[in-house]
Design an enzyme around this catalytic site. Sequence first.
Site, PDB file in Angstrom:
ATOM      1  N   ASP A 219     -32.593 -75.651  79.224  1.00  0.00           N
ATOM      2  CA  ASP A 219     -34.196 -75.403  79.209  1.00  0.00           C
ATOM      3  C   ASP A 219     -34.949 -76.557  78.745  1.00  0.00           C
ATOM      4  OD1 ASP A 219     -36.577 -73.739  79.129  1.00  0.00           O
ATOM      5  OD2 ASP A 219     -35.972 -72.011  78.115  1.00  0.00           O
ATOM      6  N   ASP A 230     -42.318 -75.068  82.070  1.00  0.00           N
ATOM      7  CA  ASP A 230     -41.086 -74.302  81.184  1.00  0.00           C
ATOM      8  C   ASP A 230     -40.283 -73.808  82.450  1.00  0.00           C
ATOM      9  OD1 ASP A 230     -39.557 -72.735  79.630  1.00  0.00           O
ATOM     10  OD2 ASP A 230     -40.960 -71.433  79.202  1.00  0.00           O
ATOM     11  N   HIS A 299     -43.075 -64.946  79.818  1.00  0.00           N
ATOM     12  CA  HIS A 299     -44.209 -64.814  78.960  1.00  0.00           C
ATOM     13  C   HIS A 299     -45.424 -65.712  79.894  1.00  0.00           C
ATOM     14  CE1 HIS A 299     -42.939 -69.118  78.023  1.00  0.00           C
ATOM     15  NE2 HIS A 299     -41.776 -68.401  78.179  1.00  0.00           N
ATOM     16  N   HIS A 307     -46.365 -69.679  74.303  1.00  0.00           N
ATOM     17  CA  HIS A 307     -46.311 -68.362  74.594  1.00  0.00           C
ATOM     18  C   HIS A 307     -47.703 -67.730  74.410  1.00  0.00           C
ATOM     19  CE1 HIS A 307     -45.312 -66.866  70.667  1.00  0.00           C
ATOM     20  NE2 HIS A 307     -44.762 -67.998  70.640  1.00  0.00           N
ATOM     21  N   GLU A 332     -38.714 -65.977  83.684  1.00  0.00           N
ATOM     22  CA  GLU A 332     -37.149 -66.077  83.138  1.00  0.00           C
ATOM     23  C   GLU A 332     -36.408 -64.900  83.272  1.00  0.00           C
ATOM     24  OE1 GLU A 332     -37.019 -67.694  79.060  1.00  0.00           O
ATOM     25  OE2 GLU A 332     -39.170 -67.694  78.917  1.00  0.00           O
ATOM     26  N   GLU A 427     -35.287 -69.911  85.213  1.00  0.00           N
ATOM     27  CA  GLU A 427     -36.658 -69.962  84.761  1.00  0.00           C
ATOM     28  C   GLU A 427     -37.441 -70.762  85.616  1.00  0.00           C
ATOM     29  OE1 GLU A 427     -37.645 -70.969  80.648  1.00  0.00           O
ATOM     30  OE2 GLU A 427     -39.421 -69.729  80.506  1.00  0.00           O
TER      31      GLU A 427
END
Length: 446
Positions: A219, A230, A299, A307, A332, A427
């Site tokens: 990640d 992200d 998010h 977030h 994600e 994600e």
Amino acid sequence: MAAQPPTEELNKLSVSEPAAGAGKPGPDTATATNGNLNQDNDDSDDDAEDAAGAAGATGAAKKKKKRKPKKKKKNPTAQSDPPRVLISQLFPNNTYPKGEEVEYVNENRYRTTSEEKRHLDNINSEFLTDYRHAAEAHRQVRHWAQKNIKPGQKLIDIAEGVESSVRALVGHEGLEEGDCLKAGMGFPLGLSINHCAAHYNPNAGNKIVLQEDDVMKVDIGVHVNGRIVDSAFTMAFNPRYDPLLAAVKAATDAGIREAGIDARVGEIGGVIQEVMESYEMELNGVTYPIKSIRNLNGHNILPYSIHGTKSVPIVKSNDQTKMEEGDVFAIETFGSTGLGVVRDDGEISHYALRGDAPKAELRLSSAKSLLNVIKKNFGTLPWARRYLDRLGQEKYLLGLNNLVSNGIVEAYPPLVDKKGSYTAQYEHTILIRPTVKEVISRGDDY
Ligand code: HZT
Ligand code: MN
Ligand code: MN
């Protein structure tokens, strides 16, 4: 500068094409003539030819050797291996590849062509440039990671390889004051193995070695001026996990498809779960259903804040929250052969200053000085313990724990399903633009 190889070393590194797909440089970006990059790469080509010619030539032939007209400097189309060439040099004029643009459907179909929405879209805005810049760095770093990460490697070496690549490509080593705030890691690299689904990063001294039968979630967060991309993928070396990875990849793509203006997050969760749970996986003669991990979520993302306030569930839910024009989301999903629920477990590596930190008087001097270091270097961006180590911080654990117990710093422990289970994650970051949704981190890999 410490992590940057000296120029000579850099030129010895092998050179490869930039990651393909959304990141393919177009004729007026990376392939445009630009004399200022990798001149020595071009020259060394010429030098190699000259040397070969000289070696093969004798006597009179050597005397008559005519110098070829100096070639025009070629374009900076090449990324090095490991990646160390700035994305801004590969893509001059502040023009970075777009992500995947997806047209809205149903009642939002009109948006793509709407004069008003196109005006609002402000295609040349600073924030779009920063997001695309960060996304291109993400694609190039993960391309290298996917090719180079192998069983037998130490987790700490894998982490350093990925993290130094991110920092090099966006141009901030992050060692000078405030450098990390301009561009670099958007949050700690996640290297979470097997039943650990998220938020694992090796602290200094970690001895873990990646195994042949491991399933590792990678990640990566890259930010440019606080715009955080992200995006995560899963690596496995044994094909027995293929159905697990396929389930999660399909579930994430379904979530991306369902996302859009006025989409309700609870319904998106239902679709994700339907897709995820249509898969199963056999391991040693036992068939496991693939479950959506019900307490993990996508998010929204705000500048310098990984977030926001909106969550995107990955199971069916009654959450009526809507996505809106201008929102940025990390979509994600996580699949598991275990319980489909995670809990906090193990040594913590991930931390972030709380946006709503109380302004209490700190009585511990080590906590006070650590807080200043954190504010100066990371602001509200999350960081890992090793990111404090590289800034020269030592013996900070007492101060750090004090900041956590005072509610000033939030700890994000590793999140694990039951022992012996396997989890996977995919994600992407998506921009809910007025005219289209842009899957900013899309590549030709996932
Ligand atoms: C928190 C701390 C970090 C955000 C999701 C995530 C990695 O689970 C609302 C929904 C990095 C990220 C985060 F250091 N988290 N995405 N990528 N982790 S989360 C969350 O805490 S908060 C999900
Ligand atoms: Mn992530
Ligand atoms: Mn995320």
